[in-house]
Scaffold this active site. Structure first.
Site, PDB file in Angstrom:
ATOM      1  N   CYS A 116       1.106  -1.217  -0.045  1.00 28.04           N
ATOM      2  CA  CYS A 116       0.274  -0.350  -0.191  1.00 28.04           C
ATOM      3  C   CYS A 116       0.980   1.158  -0.089  1.00 28.04           C
ATOM      4  O   CYS A 116       0.278   2.320   0.401  1.00 28.04           O
ATOM      5  CB  CYS A 116      -1.388  -0.427   1.597  1.00 28.04           C
ATOM      6  SG  CYS A 116      -1.970  -1.546   1.388  1.00 28.04           S
ATOM      7  N   HIS A 256      -3.914   6.456   3.376  1.00 36.37           N
ATOM      8  CA  HIS A 256      -4.087   5.508   2.950  1.00 36.37           C
ATOM      9  C   HIS A 256      -5.373   4.981   2.996  1.00 36.37           C
ATOM     10  O   HIS A 256      -6.069   5.159   4.130  1.00 36.37           O
ATOM     11  CB  HIS A 256      -3.250   4.587   3.344  1.00 36.37           C
ATOM     12  CG  HIS A 256      -3.760   3.189   2.851  1.00 36.37           C
ATOM     13  ND1 HIS A 256      -3.750   2.750   0.951  1.00 36.37           N
ATOM     14  CD2 HIS A 256      -3.773   2.167   3.147  1.00 36.37           C
ATOM     15  CE1 HIS A 256      -3.753   1.232   1.028  1.00 36.37           C
ATOM     16  NE2 HIS A 256      -4.234   0.950   1.634  1.00 36.37           N
ATOM     17  N   ASN A 286     -10.429  -0.661  -0.268  1.00 34.00           N
ATOM     18  CA  ASN A 286      -8.935  -0.587  -0.352  1.00 34.00           C
ATOM     19  C   ASN A 286      -8.134  -1.182  -1.890  1.00 34.00           C
ATOM     20  O   ASN A 286      -8.296  -2.117  -1.661  1.00 34.00           O
ATOM     21  CB  ASN A 286      -8.188  -1.553   0.900  1.00 34.00           C
ATOM     22  CG  ASN A 286      -6.534  -1.201   0.915  1.00 34.00           C
ATOM     23  OD1 ASN A 286      -6.096  -0.743   0.318  1.00 34.00           O
ATOM     24  ND2 ASN A 286      -6.300  -1.919   2.307  1.00 34.00           N
TER      25      ASN A 286
END
Ligand code: UT7
Length: 329
Positions: A116, A256, A286
């Site tokens: 990520c 994020h 996500n």
């Protein structure tokens, strides 16, 4: 190198057409509910790649938009960096396939795997490359096809992730615009909390591995959650300290997008009100390395970032990897 040295000239994003809503999981035989997913994560829906939509095609679409917005042609690209944990093929890097798709014949192209944090790491690598003086225009992409590596029988993970790509053009700074501070960290002692246990060279894929799904993504959610909150809090402090700024100087925070509760905890720690935090986890889930550049692209489209705006980015992902940046636009 004296900062700001590199600026984020423009960003674009692209996502697959198909939208998968929370309530569709029940029909897929998964023991979950729209209510659980919304309450525990803030996610309502995510985009999932369909036939013919590859990491290369979605990333190239995002890149073309960023290039158009920056007024840059494919032949001007010196470097292409793709942050991804879900490449189209294990060899070669998907970045070279994107290079070919764009016709960016001069570009050096390679992938980085920082999960990520991939886009954030990529931007900081690109800043360093620009500082060597050998390159002028760098394309940094965060792109994922997580739908291909999640275990669609595991309710702990399959409801969380989505597909998409965001792409940013980096150039040398002008008018005091650009990266004011940057921070990166990793901790491999916690690698097993979020990983694909098998299917790599350590345990090459076998019919048994395919059958038990151990080549797919698995996560100790609660542990990852705690580490994400702790690390993103620390990273937001570092970003502000590095830029010699306080929370009041930040016009927008783009964290994020993994879970609304992690985003809220990070904003609270950093003392940034939620009105100044960009959130799209509800619409995309996500998307790992793609999450921050998709959010940045959207925030710019919505006019939330103006010339002179100060934006803070904070990322956290598998590895663990994490980091932050403060950028003046
Ligand atoms: O991008 C990289 C970083 N990734 C993240 O930051 C993700 C971090 N983790 C999280 O966001 C959260 O930990 C989750 C959303 C994954 C889970 O939320 P949680 O509040 O930590 O729940 P939990 O894992 O503690 O599970 C609570 C309960 C469990 O049931 P029991 O054991 O209490 O009976 C789970 O089995 O919720 C159950 N559960 C579900 N129930 C319905 C787990 N997934 C689901 C589901 N639907 N999809």
């Amino acid at each position: 190198m004296k900062r700001p040295f590199a600026m984020l000239a423009a960003t674009g994003h692209a996502v697959p057409k198909r939208v998968l809503r929370n309530d569709e999981f029940v029909g897929m035989g998964i023991d979950t509910s729209d209510e659980w997913i919304r309450e525990r994560t803030g996610i309502r829906e995510r985009h999932i790649a369909g036939e013919g939509e590859t990491l290369t095609s979605i990333s190239a679409e995002a890149a073309r938009l960023a290039m158009k917005r920056a007024g840059v042609t494919a032949s001007e690209l010196d470097v292409i960096i793709l942050g991804t944990a879900s490449p189209d093929r294990l060899l070669p890097a998907t970045a070279v396939e994107i290079q070919a798709a764009l016709g960016a014949t001069r570009a050096v192209a390679f992938d980085i795997d920082a999960a990520c944090s991939g886009w954030l790491y990529g931007i900081q690598i690109a800043e360093g490359l620009l500082a060597t003086g050998g390159y002028e225009t760098i394309l940094v992409i965060g792109g994922e096809q997580l739908s291909r590596i999640v275990n669609w029988k595991d309710r702990n993970t399959c409801v969380l992730f989505g597909d998409g790509a965001g792409a940013t053009i980096l150039k040398k700074s002008t008018k005091g615009r650009g990266i004011l501070s940057a921070y990166m960290r990793s901790d491999g002692t916690l690698a097993d909390l979020l990983h694909r246990p098998k299917g790599g060279c350590l345990a090459p894929v076998t019919p048994e591995i395919i059958a038990d799904g151990s080549h797919l993504l698995t996560m100790a959610g609660r542990e990852v959650f705690k580490n994400a909150v702790r690390s993103m809090a620390d990273a937001s402090d570092r970003a502000l300290d590095g830029a010699k700024l306080s929370a009041a100087d930040i016009d927008l925070m783009i964290p994020h997008q993994a879970n609304i509760r992690i985003i809220e905890a990070t904003a609270k720690h950093a003392n940034i009100p939620m009105e100044k935090v960009y959130v799209n986890v509800d619409r995309f889930g996500n998307t790992s390395a793609a999450s921050i550049p998709i959010a940045l692209s959207e925030a710019q489209e919505q006019g939330l970032i103006k010339e002179g705006s100060t934006v803070m980015f904070v990322a956290f992902g598998a590895g663990f990897t994490w980091g932050s940046m403060v950028v003046r636009f």
